[in-house]
Design a protein around this motif. Structure first.
Motif, PDB file in Angstrom:
ATOM      1  N   SER A  37      12.109  -0.895   3.899  1.00  0.00           N
ATOM      2  CA  SER A  37      12.792   0.298   3.379  1.00  0.00           C
ATOM      3  C   SER A  37      13.050   0.157   1.883  1.00  0.00           C
ATOM      4  O   SER A  37      12.894   1.114   1.115  1.00  0.00           O
ATOM      5  N   MET A  38      13.468  -1.042   1.453  1.00  0.00           N
ATOM      6  CA  MET A  38      13.709  -1.264   0.024  1.00  0.00           C
ATOM      7  C   MET A  38      12.422  -1.100  -0.782  1.00  0.00           C
ATOM      8  O   MET A  38      12.438  -0.556  -1.894  1.00  0.00           O
ATOM      9  N   MET A  39      11.299  -1.559  -0.231  1.00  0.00           N
ATOM     10  CA  MET A  39      10.014  -1.386  -0.918  1.00  0.00           C
ATOM     11  C   MET A  39       9.717   0.092  -1.125  1.00  0.00           C
ATOM     12  O   MET A  39       9.317   0.516  -2.209  1.00  0.00           O
ATOM     13  N   GLN A  40       9.952   0.892  -0.083  1.00  0.00           N
ATOM     14  CA  GLN A  40       9.661   2.326  -0.174  1.00  0.00           C
ATOM     15  C   GLN A  40      10.628   3.037  -1.116  1.00  0.00           C
ATOM     16  O   GLN A  40      10.303   4.097  -1.647  1.00  0.00           O
ATOM     17  N   ASN A  41      11.804   2.424  -1.337  1.00  0.00           N
ATOM     18  CA  ASN A  41      12.792   3.014  -2.255  1.00  0.00           C
ATOM     19  C   ASN A  41      12.632   2.485  -3.675  1.00  0.00           C
ATOM     20  O   ASN A  41      13.443   2.803  -4.550  1.00  0.00           O
ATOM     21  N   GLY A  42      11.610   1.650  -3.899  1.00  0.00           N
ATOM     22  CA  GLY A  42      11.370   1.151  -5.251  1.00  0.00           C
ATOM     23  C   GLY A  42      12.151  -0.091  -5.607  1.00  0.00           C
ATOM     24  O   GLY A  42      12.122  -0.544  -6.753  1.00  0.00           O
ATOM     25  N   GLN A  43      12.858  -0.715  -4.644  1.00  0.00           N
ATOM     26  CA  GLN A  43      13.607  -1.943  -4.899  1.00  0.00           C
ATOM     27  C   GLN A  43      12.694  -3.138  -4.596  1.00  0.00           C
ATOM     28  O   GLN A  43      12.924  -3.922  -3.671  1.00  0.00           O
ATOM     29  N   TYR A  44      11.655  -3.279  -5.420  1.00  0.00           N
ATOM     30  CA  TYR A  44      10.592  -4.226  -5.118  1.00  0.00           C
ATOM     31  C   TYR A  44      11.052  -5.673  -5.161  1.00  0.00           C
ATOM     32  O   TYR A  44      10.753  -6.462  -4.255  1.00  0.00           O
ATOM     33  N   SER A  90      -5.453  -1.764  -3.338  1.00  0.00           N
ATOM     34  CA  SER A  90      -6.545  -2.207  -2.463  1.00  0.00           C
ATOM     35  C   SER A  90      -6.331  -3.628  -1.962  1.00  0.00           C
ATOM     36  O   SER A  90      -6.880  -4.025  -0.935  1.00  0.00           O
ATOM     37  N   ARG A  91      -5.524  -4.415  -2.688  1.00  0.00           N
ATOM     38  CA  ARG A  91      -5.241  -5.781  -2.252  1.00  0.00           C
ATOM     39  C   ARG A  91      -4.142  -5.821  -1.196  1.00  0.00           C
ATOM     40  O   ARG A  91      -3.801  -6.888  -0.690  1.00  0.00           O
ATOM     41  N   SER A  92      -3.567  -4.653  -0.888  1.00  0.00           N
ATOM     42  CA  SER A  92      -2.512  -4.597   0.136  1.00  0.00           C
ATOM     43  C   SER A  92      -2.718  -3.369   1.030  1.00  0.00           C
ATOM     44  O   SER A  92      -1.775  -2.655   1.359  1.00  0.00           O
ATOM     45  N   ARG A  93      -3.976  -3.103   1.415  1.00  0.00           N
ATOM     46  CA  ARG A  93      -4.321  -1.876   2.146  1.00  0.00           C
ATOM     47  C   ARG A  93      -3.522  -1.705   3.433  1.00  0.00           C
ATOM     48  O   ARG A  93      -3.164  -0.587   3.795  1.00  0.00           O
ATOM     49  N   SER A  94      -3.276  -2.792   4.167  1.00  0.00           N
ATOM     50  CA  SER A  94      -2.576  -2.683   5.451  1.00  0.00           C
ATOM     51  C   SER A  94      -1.063  -2.697   5.298  1.00  0.00           C
ATOM     52  O   SER A  94      -0.337  -2.662   6.289  1.00  0.00           O
ATOM     53  N   PHE A  95      -0.564  -2.731   4.081  1.00  0.00           N
ATOM     54  CA  PHE A  95       0.870  -2.843   3.827  1.00  0.00           C
ATOM     55  C   PHE A  95       1.472  -1.469   3.539  1.00  0.00           C
ATOM     56  O   PHE A  95       1.019  -0.753   2.633  1.00  0.00           O
ATOM     57  N   LEU A  96       2.475  -1.087   4.316  1.00  0.00           N
ATOM     58  CA  LEU A  96       3.172   0.195   4.143  1.00  0.00           C
ATOM     59  C   LEU A  96       2.166   1.339   3.976  1.00  0.00           C
ATOM     60  O   LEU A  96       1.262   1.499   4.775  1.00  0.00           O
ATOM     61  N   ASP A  97       2.334   2.150   2.912  1.00  0.00           N
ATOM     62  CA  ASP A  97       1.471   3.331   2.737  1.00  0.00           C
ATOM     63  C   ASP A  97       0.439   3.120   1.623  1.00  0.00           C
ATOM     64  O   ASP A  97       0.079   4.069   0.913  1.00  0.00           O
ATOM     65  N   SER A  98      -0.048   1.877   1.475  1.00  0.00           N
ATOM     66  CA  SER A  98      -1.012   1.591   0.395  1.00  0.00           C
ATOM     67  C   SER A  98      -2.238   2.487   0.484  1.00  0.00           C
ATOM     68  O   SER A  98      -2.739   3.001  -0.525  1.00  0.00           O
ATOM     69  N   GLU A  99      -2.740   2.694   1.708  1.00  0.00           N
ATOM     70  CA  GLU A  99      -3.931   3.526   1.887  1.00  0.00           C
ATOM     71  C   GLU A  99      -3.660   4.956   1.428  1.00  0.00           C
ATOM     72  O   GLU A  99      -4.497   5.590   0.776  1.00  0.00           O
TER      73      GLU A  99
END
Length: 589
Positions: free
Chosen positions: A290-297, A339-348
């Motif tokens: 959730s933090m990733m999607q909110n920009g709290q990388y 492309s280096r994280s295609r299967s991660f969250l909504d990368s695709e």
């Protein structure tokens, strides 16, 4: 090995406001043994574009000698955005330098820059502890460490001075600290920062109040009381106290039933273990997502690291880079990162949303910028438009010989080697090799023209300060067969390996074209990469016989560096042939 002593250094030389090239430091070192001095310069590209051509004018004032002026041209500097550029040390005449000033006279096609000025003094920025805390929180949200922002930023049209003290030209983010220009004004407004801090604390307190945890309610009470009269904090504090009292009464009633729970202690322990080792980690992972999607990388990555999720750390790092590149309008770089994280969250989905922009960005970058990045972007785009066809237009070719850069045209023919301009015929064969007007190199051949005979051999005519006119016959592999000059004739016999590069070369000298007066035997030891391309060509020695001064020369090595180049009509064989021919003609191989 020579011993050197630094006799002059300036870590804050004057600069030209608005110039995209910043002179960061100047140093002069003296060889203790020979007293020869050398000028060293460190520059940095503070603009938003790659700098390819640089011209500098250097003025040196000595203690007891006349002033010395140098004009330095770097035609293939290729300084990437934000990168430093340190040209080779330059030999100078001054022995005891007192001062050095460097003026940038050209960057690419622009030649007029303001006069040199002292670097602008930064104005200190003082903020309250509360404002600093809020600025730090906002910085984390946009991946910027704000601890170094100690000054007030200033804007001057085409360039601006960041709060960290670094100058930037035509950029939206600082090249040094990555702070966005759009945020700096608000990050210097103490009142707005403190108001934002109160709003942030109010939201946190409201979230805690909605909890059914007694500890969270106590936290809410404390935060609402600290907020004082902000919004309805006082009434919220009263509400929180009432809720805490109600939870406390319920807690007292539960204590009376503790004895009943003795029989299920084992079951509770099992549940606790399940929570600690399964449920809680899963909850933390979901929270990190959730933090990733909110920009709290950075916070999310810290959680992944704490949980030992190395794959998620790698994917999250790539995702963060992609998001920042996308935010900054660098779509090709963003697609490469996603492309280096295609299967991660909504990368695709992120890639899908910027495919057209990334395609346009990669195409432009291929022609004028980073070809390797452009190729990676086309690979990431997969079947989009003609991306797969575009991938076939990239070739691995020599891009420098002993540090001298090589450039190509879209047909894969060499167009320049360092300062030399190369022209080819329709078959890709070199026809002219010359320096631009006004660039004269005393002591070496400068301009060449080649005519091809029906058997493929070349007759060379060169003009230079040292040799005058000369004529050479060169075989189809690009090696000299003979050289005729005003001072006599040389005949060459070359042995090559399976790749067509010299392994041994013998030269015979004569004054009248008939009787030999000496011979030279050169032995080459070549190294190749996995693709069979030469990476270094070393001449172990030159053995001179029948010459009045017998000697052995040796140790010279030619290093060839390869890179990715965009050539829509390329031919690797053509470019390799031209490299061999041109390098051999110039006496480098």
């Amino acid at each position: 090995m020579a011993n050197f002593k630094i006799v002059f250094r300036d870590d804050e030389p004057m600069w030209q406001p608005g110039c995209p090239l910043l002179i960061e430091a100047v140093q002069i070192s003296r060889n203790i043994d020979s007293a020869q001095c050398y000028l060293q310069i460190k520059c940095k590209n503070i603009s938003d574009k790659v700098i390819r051509v640089v011209s500098l004018q250097v003025s040196i004032i000595g203690k007891d000698s006349a002033d010395e002026t140098l004009v330095l041209d770097y035609f293939d500097s290729d300084i990437q955005v934000g990168d430093a550029f340190t040209p080779r040390a330059k030999k100078i005449e001054t022995v005891e330098p007192q001062s050095v000033s460097i003026c940038v006279t050209r960057v690419d096609d622009t030649k007029n820059y303001p006069k040199l000025e002292k670097r602008m003094e930064a104005v200190p920025l003082c903020l309250s502890k509360k404002a600093l805390g809020e600025r730090n929180a906002q910085g984390i949200e946009c991946s910027v460490k704000t601890g170094g922002l100690k000054f007030r930023h200033r804007e001057f049209g085409s360039w601006w001075l960041c709060s960290c003290g670094s100058a930037n030209v035509g950029r939206t983010r600082c090249h040094s600290c990555s702070a966005p220009l759009s945020k700096l004004s608000s990050w210097e407004d103490e009142g707005k920062l403190e108001l934002a801090a109160d709003e942030r604390r109010y939201k946190m307190a409201s979230e805690a109040l909605s909890s059914e945890s007694y500890g969270s309610i106590q936290d809410a009470i404390e935060m609402f009381e600290q907020l004082g009269s902000y919004k309805d904090s006082q009434s919220k504090a009263v509400e929180a106290k009432a809720k805490a009292s109600d939870l406390s009464q319920k807690k007292g009633k539960r204590k009376k039933t503790i004895a009943i729970a003795v029989g299920v202690v084992a079951a509770l322990i099992a549940i606790v273990l399940l929570s600690v080792f399964v449920i809680i980690p899963n909850v933390r992972l979901s929270f990190a997502d959730s933090m990733m999607q909110n920009g709290q990388y950075d916070e999310a990555i810290a959680v992944y690291e704490d949980l030992g999720e190395s794959e998620k750390v790698s994917s999250a790092t790539s995702y963060k880079a992609g998001a920042l590149f996308k935010q900054d309008g660098q779509y090709a770089a963003a697609v490469c990162s996603f492309s280096r994280s295609r299967s991660f969250l909504d990368s695709e989905a992120q890639i899908e949303s910027i495919k057209q922009q990334a395609y346009d960005d990669a195409l432009a970058m291929a022609k004028t910028g980073d070809a390797a990045m452009a190729k990676t972007a086309f690979e990431a785009l997969g079947d989009y438009q003609d991306s797969k066809q575009q991938i076939g237009f990239f070739c691995t070719v020599p891009i420098s010989v002993n540090g001298t850069s090589i450039r190509y045209d879209s047909n894969g023919f060499i167009s320049a080697i360092g300062e030399y301009t190369i022209q080819c015929d329709e078959k890709g064969r070199v026809t002219t090799c010359c320096l631009p007007p006004g660039h004269r190199r005393i002591g070496s051949n400068e301009n060449y023209s080649y005519e091809y005979q029906s058997d493929g051999t070349i007759v060379e005519t060169s003009t230079g300060e040292a040799w005058g006119d000369s004529v050479s016959t060169i075989d189809e592999e690009g090696y000299r067969k003979d050289l005729t000059t005003q001072s006599g004739q040389r005949s060459y016999s070359t042995t090559v390996d399976q790749h067509g590069f010299a392994t041994r070369q013998q030269l015979s000298y004569s004054r009248d074209g008939q009787s030999d007066i000496g011979t030279v035997s050169r032995v080459y030891r070549n190294s190749y990469n996995d693709e069979g391309l030469p990476t270094s060509i070393k001449m172990d020695g030159s053995n001179y016989d029948n010459i009045s001064t017998r000697c052995v020369k040796g140790g010279s090595t030619i290093a060839i560096t390869y890179g990715t180049v965009y050539m829509p009509a390329c031919s690797t064989e053509t470019t390799m042939r031209n490299l061999k021919i041109t390098a051999a003609i110039r006496g480098e191989i």
